[in-house]
Design a protein around this motif. Sequence first.
Motif: not given
Length: 91
Positions: A11-12, A34-35, A58-59, A78-80
């Motif tokens: 997560l960025i 990547l989130a 990628v999310g 993002a966590l979804l």
Amino acid sequence: MSVSLEGKTVLITGAANGIGRAAATAFAAEGANLALVDIDRDALEALAGEVRGRGVKVGLAIADLSTGAGVSTGIASALLFVYLIYALLKP
């Protein structure tokens, strides 16, 4: 000892530009999914297109993380995308 990022999710925040963008590109090169969170939709979508070309998932979450509501909704969105986040980078 080296750690493989292949298939891990990172997560960025602030991912669309600068250090966040460079980190996203580097993590994708190592095979990390990547989130990505940022307020700049156009730049974030451009980055997503670039790193998806490396075969990673990628999310995206468009959010203003300078506000409490933005943090709550941005990180939740993002966590979804992921079940488990392996690393968090907030430049």
